[in-house]
Each structure stands twice: as structure tokens, then as C-alpha cells.
Design a protein around this motif. Structure first.
Motif, PDB file in Angstrom:
ATOM      1  N   GLY A   1       0.812  -1.210   0.000  1.00 36.24           N
ATOM      2  CA  GLY A   1       0.000   0.000   0.000  1.00 36.24           C
ATOM      3  C   GLY A   1       0.849   1.264   0.000  1.00 36.24           C
ATOM      4  N   LEU A   2       1.941   1.250   0.769  1.00 32.78           N
ATOM      5  CA  LEU A   2       2.833   2.411   0.809  1.00 32.78           C
ATOM      6  C   LEU A   2       3.511   2.627  -0.547  1.00 32.78           C
ATOM      7  N   THR A   3       3.760   1.531  -1.256  1.00 30.44           N
ATOM      8  CA  THR A   3       4.325   1.653  -2.597  1.00 30.44           C
ATOM      9  C   THR A   3       3.347   2.362  -3.529  1.00 30.44           C
ATOM     10  N   VAL A   4       2.069   1.999  -3.435  1.00 34.05           N
ATOM     11  CA  VAL A   4       1.050   2.653  -4.247  1.00 34.05           C
ATOM     12  C   VAL A   4       0.956   4.128  -3.882  1.00 34.05           C
ATOM     13  N   LEU A   5       0.985   4.428  -2.583  1.00 32.90           N
ATOM     14  CA  LEU A   5       0.889   5.819  -2.128  1.00 32.90           C
ATOM     15  C   LEU A   5       2.056   6.665  -2.638  1.00 32.90           C
ATOM     16  N   SER A   6       3.212   6.044  -2.776  1.00 32.88           N
ATOM     17  CA  SER A   6       4.387   6.790  -3.222  1.00 32.88           C
ATOM     18  C   SER A   6       4.320   7.152  -4.696  1.00 32.88           C
ATOM     19  N   GLY A   7       3.534   6.387  -5.469  1.00 36.40           N
ATOM     20  CA  GLY A   7       3.522   6.626  -6.900  1.00 36.40           C
ATOM     21  C   GLY A   7       2.204   7.081  -7.478  1.00 36.40           C
ATOM     22  N   ALA A   8       1.201   7.340  -6.653  1.00 35.80           N
ATOM     23  CA  ALA A   8      -0.115   7.721  -7.174  1.00 35.80           C
ATOM     24  C   ALA A   8      -0.799   8.702  -6.240  1.00 35.80           C
ATOM     25  N   ASP A   9      -1.738   9.440  -6.795  1.00 36.63           N
ATOM     26  CA  ASP A   9      -2.549  10.383  -6.031  1.00 36.63           C
ATOM     27  C   ASP A   9      -3.749   9.631  -5.465  1.00 36.63           C
ATOM     28  N   VAL A  10      -3.728   9.345  -4.177  1.00 36.28           N
ATOM     29  CA  VAL A  10      -4.784   8.556  -3.518  1.00 36.28           C
ATOM     30  C   VAL A  10      -5.672   9.486  -2.705  1.00 36.28           C
ATOM     31  N   ASP A  11      -6.983   9.345  -2.862  1.00 36.95           N
ATOM     32  CA  ASP A  11      -7.931  10.193  -2.137  1.00 36.95           C
ATOM     33  C   ASP A  11      -8.306   9.643  -0.776  1.00 36.95           C
TER      34      ASP A  11
ATOM     35  N   ALA B   1      -4.063  18.586   0.460  1.00 33.28           N
ATOM     36  CA  ALA B   1      -3.757  17.149   0.473  1.00 33.28           C
ATOM     37  C   ALA B   1      -2.979  16.706  -0.753  1.00 33.28           C
ATOM     38  N   ILE B   2      -2.744  17.618  -1.707  1.00 31.97           N
ATOM     39  CA  ILE B   2      -2.062  17.268  -2.954  1.00 31.97           C
ATOM     40  C   ILE B   2      -0.790  18.097  -3.067  1.00 31.97           C
ATOM     41  N   PRO B   3       0.329  17.467  -3.358  1.00 34.86           N
ATOM     42  CA  PRO B   3       1.586  18.227  -3.504  1.00 34.86           C
ATOM     43  C   PRO B   3       1.445  19.321  -4.568  1.00 34.86           C
ATOM     44  N   ASP B   4       2.145  20.416  -4.344  1.00 35.77           N
ATOM     45  CA  ASP B   4       2.061  21.544  -5.274  1.00 35.77           C
ATOM     46  C   ASP B   4       2.384  21.133  -6.703  1.00 35.77           C
ATOM     47  N   SER B   5       3.333  20.202  -6.858  1.00 36.15           N
ATOM     48  CA  SER B   5       3.749  19.790  -8.196  1.00 36.15           C
ATOM     49  C   SER B   5       2.656  19.031  -8.941  1.00 36.15           C
ATOM     50  N   LEU B   6       1.682  18.470  -8.214  1.00 38.27           N
ATOM     51  CA  LEU B   6       0.615  17.686  -8.835  1.00 38.27           C
ATOM     52  C   LEU B   6      -0.723  18.420  -8.869  1.00 38.27           C
ATOM     53  N   LEU B   7      -0.836  19.514  -8.112  1.00 31.88           N
ATOM     54  CA  LEU B   7      -2.138  20.167  -7.994  1.00 31.88           C
ATOM     55  C   LEU B   7      -2.609  20.745  -9.329  1.00 31.88           C
ATOM     56  N   GLU B   8      -1.692  21.333 -10.103  1.00 31.53           N
ATOM     57  CA  GLU B   8      -2.089  21.920 -11.382  1.00 31.53           C
ATOM     58  C   GLU B   8      -2.665  20.857 -12.304  1.00 31.53           C
ATOM     59  N   ALA B   9      -1.991  19.716 -12.423  1.00 34.43           N
ATOM     60  CA  ALA B   9      -2.483  18.634 -13.283  1.00 34.43           C
ATOM     61  C   ALA B   9      -3.789  18.066 -12.762  1.00 34.43           C
ATOM     62  N   THR B  10      -3.943  18.026 -11.430  1.00 35.05           N
ATOM     63  CA  THR B  10      -5.177  17.514 -10.845  1.00 35.05           C
ATOM     64  C   THR B  10      -6.354  18.426 -11.160  1.00 35.05           C
ATOM     65  N   LEU B  11      -6.141  19.725 -11.095  1.00 29.95           N
ATOM     66  CA  LEU B  11      -7.228  20.677 -11.338  1.00 29.95           C
ATOM     67  C   LEU B  11      -7.565  20.808 -12.820  1.00 29.95           C
ATOM     68  N   PHE B  12      -6.527  20.948 -13.660  1.00 31.30           N
ATOM     69  CA  PHE B  12      -6.752  21.297 -15.061  1.00 31.30           C
ATOM     70  C   PHE B  12      -6.569  20.127 -16.020  1.00 31.30           C
ATOM     71  N   GLY B  13      -6.116  18.979 -15.524  1.00 30.26           N
ATOM     72  CA  GLY B  13      -5.930  17.818 -16.374  1.00 30.26           C
ATOM     73  C   GLY B  13      -4.593  17.834 -17.088  1.00 30.26           C
ATOM     74  N   HIS B  14      -4.282  16.748 -17.795  1.00 29.46           N
ATOM     75  CA  HIS B  14      -3.011  16.670 -18.508  1.00 29.46           C
ATOM     76  C   HIS B  14      -3.155  15.748 -19.711  1.00 29.46           C
ATOM     77  N   GLU B  15      -2.277  15.943 -20.660  1.00 25.85           N
ATOM     78  CA  GLU B  15      -2.222  15.097 -21.848  1.00 25.85           C
ATOM     79  C   GLU B  15      -1.223  13.965 -21.615  1.00 25.85           C
TER      80      GLU B  15
END
Length: 521
Positions: A51-61, A206-220
Motif C-alpha cells: 500500500g505504501l508503494t502505491v501511495l508513493s507513486g499515485a494520487d490517492v484520495d 492534500a495534494i503536492p504543489d507539483s501535482l495540484l495543477e495537473a489535478t485541477l486542469f488535467g493533462h495530456e
């Protein structure tokens, strides 16, 4: 998906991402299927380490984990997860009714403890209730806003919020942590013309700054390392509905700039994309910070602040709306009583008085956890003050406040009424405890007397179950025995179909109660 794989990836569905940790393969597969059918993206794991491995590599809610696991157990996992700067809420499952361990888990930060076996409905409802981010696919619908407002101040707050619901004006909810800002946001959504659309919520902290933009606006696909596929952001997921951004004050300055542009243009570009995508959303934000002070210090952009705070709605802390305490506590007893397999539990009048006078620095979330602890520690149908384990922290505002809950008011008054006759010495700590029980007994018997012994009417007024009432009456009969042998008849008919029973009045008053039994109880 192979349920035995060690590093399962999220299923490619839109919706909140749940990490499921369960070492039993068959149960893990059943839980996985249940959550997927409910519209969640699910990553299964067979151990805490996986589970910790998954948490390290993915955005878990949200994390749902078994308590007893090989290697690291659920409590150790909880401590490890919460030590991270950005940690998702966590639910624990257990087949063992171990009260000390359960209390330790709740104190360590677990949102809820699910006692196996539980129904699929209980699991899905618990996951939805504790998710910091929801999507259209996992939205529980209009009946699940969960808003409860009995206190006059909270009713005024709700009325103000509902005035904002008739338009698409941006709403800024302010208030301490745990007051129920997301519940209020959902209520505004369900009261608006967008109620049939999605309600998407996200906690910016709850989301790192580096991932928040992609989480809000999406990504290709390929826009950054690990972007294996195209992903719509929260703005797109909320199209036609409401987007709720909690803890907006924690947003980094660079993301604030991009958010402001999206709100001004009503279009966005996914990270790594060049196509402008039109959006139709209603934005609600929330914070427990003083954003005006952050604006003055330069920490938060003033132009974004004014765009977000078109219609501010301050949500009062629980200590300033004491009329909501008892109704909320009863709701939690009912909800978690069923979840824990204890549907017969009820709060005693003395417990309700203690809850009413507490200051609640942790607000509704603290009350919720307190009720769970009380349920786990109680061994009878009654949850007593000792089971709540409240720290001394009385609320001075309750002296001036008038609760609209009759039983709470009666309990509060009774619990602070001296039970010592004139001329008696001051009560000792032992006497004080005995008098609290006597107050409870007098209150219950008084209610029964007023309704002519009709138990169904009595339990409606007392707010307890019939089983709890029968338990208390049996205890009162046993306590009413006298040395001379005169006692209340203990062989009376207690069949659940009866609405009242006749009990002879004892020849002497009940010890410490200050009076005899009512004629019909």
C-alpha cells in the motif's frame, strides 16, 4: 485486474481513487468489486508495505485498510501515512471487537472503524462520507448532503448560504477545521439549479504543489513523467455542476495565477495540451485561514481573493451553536451504532449533558470521534459519560445559549441541580457520581409518569431505544429492594408488544432518588 498483483495500478475510470489494503484474497476481490461498481478507482494491495508503494507513486484520495495485516499492521500504517505532509484520510476494518486497539486507532487519526462483517452499503457510504474529493460517478446524490441545523445561529448561516445558491456567484466558506464546510458546500450545490450536475470536491492541502495543477486542469499523455494517459482535471469533471476547493489558502502562488486566469476566461488548457476547453462550473472555496491577512502579507493574491469572495459565508464553530450538539451526537450514535454492530446503543441523559457543556475545540469532527469512542467502550445499551472520555473543556457559551432540544435542556438542568437536602454535608466525589445516576433515573421515570406509562411515547421523548429503556427499568427495579424485603415486582410483563406496564409502588422511596416509582411505567 489480477487481484494478487503486488503493485496494482488504478483502474482507468474517472472518480476518486481509493487504496484498498486487505490480505485475504477473496475478501479483497469482493471489496474491490464493490467499490468499483460504486464508481471509484481502486488500487488493491495485499499488505501495508504494498500500500505504501502505491501511495508513493499515485494520487490517492482515501485509504481503506484491514487492521491486522502481515508485517506492518493497520495502526502502524496509519501512523506512517499520517507522518507524510500530504496524507489521505484512512478507514480501518477489523473482525475483532478490540476496544483498546480501536480507541488507539481513532486517537491516531483513523476516520472510522468498520467492524466485519459489514454490508456493501455500509462500506460505500463510509467511503463517500470521508472522501475529501468526490466526482460525478461517486456522488451519493441529493439525499446525502448531511446538513443538520437545529441551532438558531446555524439556521441563519444556512439561510445565508441558500441565498447564494440561487445564482452562480462564487462562495467562500470560512471557519475552523471540522465545522462542516464541505457539508455546507454540498448543501449549496443541492439547493442550486446545478443540483442534477456533479459535485466535485478536492482538498488543495492534500495534494503536492507539483501535482495540484495537473489535478485541477488535467493533462495530456506524456506531458510529464508518469503521465501514461490523458486525464481530465477536476474542472472538466465538474462541468455543468459545482467544484469545491477546500483549503484554498494552501494553494501555491503559481497555481493561484493559473486558477485566476481560468476563472476569468472560463476556459482552460490541459497540462501539455494546446486546445482551449470551455468550462461551465460553479466554484465554492473554503479555508480555515484568515485570507484577508494573507492578502495583506502578500501570501495570497488580492485579485484572486476578491474573485473568490463574491459571497462569503462564515460557518460558526460547534461551541457557538450548542443547539446542534445533541442532534448531531444522536445522528452519530445511530450511524456508527449500525456500522459497529451496536444498533441498540443510546446516550444517557448525563452523557448528553456532558456533551452539551463541552467546548469542542475540534468541532463536529471531534464530536464524531467521541461518539465512536463511546460506542466502543460501552458494554450496555447506555453510553455513559465515563465512556466518552471527554477532557475537561467546558463551553462558557452554553450558559447563555438556549438549546432547542428538550432532552438536552432537561439533561443539562438536571445534571447541575443539587441533590443534597438542606443540612446535609457537601457531596464527596463518590456522592457526585451517584447523584448523576439519580438525576438520570428521575428524568426517565418522570417522563414515563407524564405519558401515563406509555413506553413508546416515552422513548420518543427520551430519544433512546426500547431495549435501552427496558434495560434501565430492570436496573431500577433491582435497585429498589429494601432490607425488609419489600421490593418492586420484577416479574412484570416486559413483552415488547406492551405499551405500558403496572408495577406496585415500593413501600420505601428509591435510595437517593428522592421519591417512589410512578404508578404506571
Amino acid at each position: 485486474m489480477d487481484m494478487t498483483s503486488t503493485a496494482a495500478t488504478p483502474t482507468p475510470t474517472v472518480g476518486p481513487h481509493v487504496l484498498l489494503i486487505e490480505d485475504d484474497p477473496e475478501l479483497r476481490e469482493a471489496l474491490f468489486s464493490t467499490l468499483r461498481r460504486a464508481g471509484f478507482r481502486v488500487s488493491p494491495a495485499a499488505s501495508a508495505e504494498e500500500g505504501l508503494t502505491v501511495l508513493s507513486g499515485a494520487d490517492v484520495d482515501l485509504v481503506v485498510s484491514d487492521f491486522r495485516l502481515p508485517g506492518m499492521n493497520g495502526l502502524d500504517l496509519l501512523t506512517t501515512v499520517r507522518a507524510r505532509r500530504h496524507h489521505p484520510p484512512m478507514l480501518l476494518m477489523t473482525a475483532f471487537a478490540d476496544a483498546p486497539l480501536a480507541i488507539a486507532a481513532l486517537k491516531a487519526g483513523a476516520r472510522e472503524l468498520l467492524l466485519k462483517p459489514f454490508s456493501t452499503a455500509v462500506l460505500v457510504e463510509a467511503v463517500r462520507r470521508h472522501l475529501p474529493a468526490s466526482s460525478a460517478g461517486a456522488d451519493p446524490g441529493p439525499s446525502a448532503s448531511g446538513l443538520l441545523c437545529t441551532d438558531a445561529r446555524m439556521r441563519a448561516t444556512v439561510a445565508r448560504a441558500e441565498r447564494a445558491a440561487v445564482s452562480d456567484a462564487s462562495v467562500l466558506l470560512t471557519g475552523e477545521s471540522g465545522v462542516g464546510k464541505e457539508v455546507m458546500a454540498r448543501h449549496i450545490h443541492l439547493s442550486s439549479r446545478r443540483a442534477a450536475g456533479p459535485f466535485v470536491a478536492i482538498n488543495c492541502a492534500a495534494i503536492p504543489d507539483s501535482l495540484l495543477e495537473a489535478t485541477l486542469f488535467g493533462h495530456e499523455k506524456g506531458s510529464f513523467t508518469g503521465a501514461a494517459r490523458q486525464q481530465a482535471g477536476k474542472f472538466e469533471q465538474a462541468h455543468g455542476g459545482t467544484l469545491f476547493l477546500d483549503e484554498i489558502g494552501e494553494m501555491a502562488a503559481t497555481t493561484q495565477v493559473k486558477l485566476l486566469r481560468v476563472l476569468q476566461e472560463r476556459t482552460l488548457e490541459r497540462l501539455g495540451g494546446q486546445q482551449s476547453i470551455a468550462i461551465d462550473i460553479r466554484l465554492i472555496t473554503a479555508t480555515n485561514r484568515d485570507l484577508s491577512a494573507d492578502v495583506a502579507s502578500g501570501r495570497f493574491r488580492d485579485d484572486l481573493f476578491y474573485r473568490l469572495a463574491v459571497f462569503p459565508v462564515p460557518v460558526p464553530p460547534l461551541r457557538e451553536r450548542p443547539g446542534d450538539i445533541i442532534p448531531l451526537a444522536r445522528r452519530f450514535v445511530q450511524r456508527y451504532g449500525v456500522s459497529f454492530g451496536m444498533p441498540d446503543r443510546s446516550l444517557s441523559p448525563a452523557s448528553e449533558a456532558a456533551l452539551y457543556r463541552h467546548r469542542w475545540p475540534g468541532n463536529v469532527r471531534e464530536l464524531e470521534n467521541t461518539i465512536q469512542r463511546g460506542l466502543l467502550l460501552s458494554e450496555t445499551p447506555w453510553i455513559e459519560p465515563m465512556h466518552l472520555e471527554l477532557t475537561p473543556c467546558e463551553n462558557p457559551k452554553v450558559d447563555a445559549a438556549v438549546t432547542e432540544d428538550p432532552l438536552a435542556a432537561a439533561s443539562l438542568t438536571a445534571a447541575h441541580t443539587p441533590a443534597i437536602a438542606p443540612g446535609e454535608p457537601p457531596e464527596s466525589p463518590g456522592t457526585r457520581a451517584r447523584n448523576v445516576r439519580d438525576v438520570e433515573r428521575e428524568h426517565i421515570l418522570g417522563v414515563l409518569d407524564k405519558v401515563g406509562g406509555n413506553r413508546r411515547a416515552a422513548i420518543a421523548i427520551l430519544g433512546i431505544s426500547e431495549r435501552a429503556l427496558r434495560y434501565k427499568l430492570k436496573a431500577y427495579r433491582e435497585q429498589s429492594c429494601t432490607p425488609s424485603g419489600d421490593a418492586v415486582d420484577t416479574d412484570c410483563d416486559m413483552d415488547s408488544t406492551a405499551t405500558s406496564i403496572d408495577i406496585p409502588v415500593a413501600s420505601t422511596p428509591m435510595s437517593g432518588a428522592g421519591g417512589a416509582w410512578p404508578q404506571h411505567i
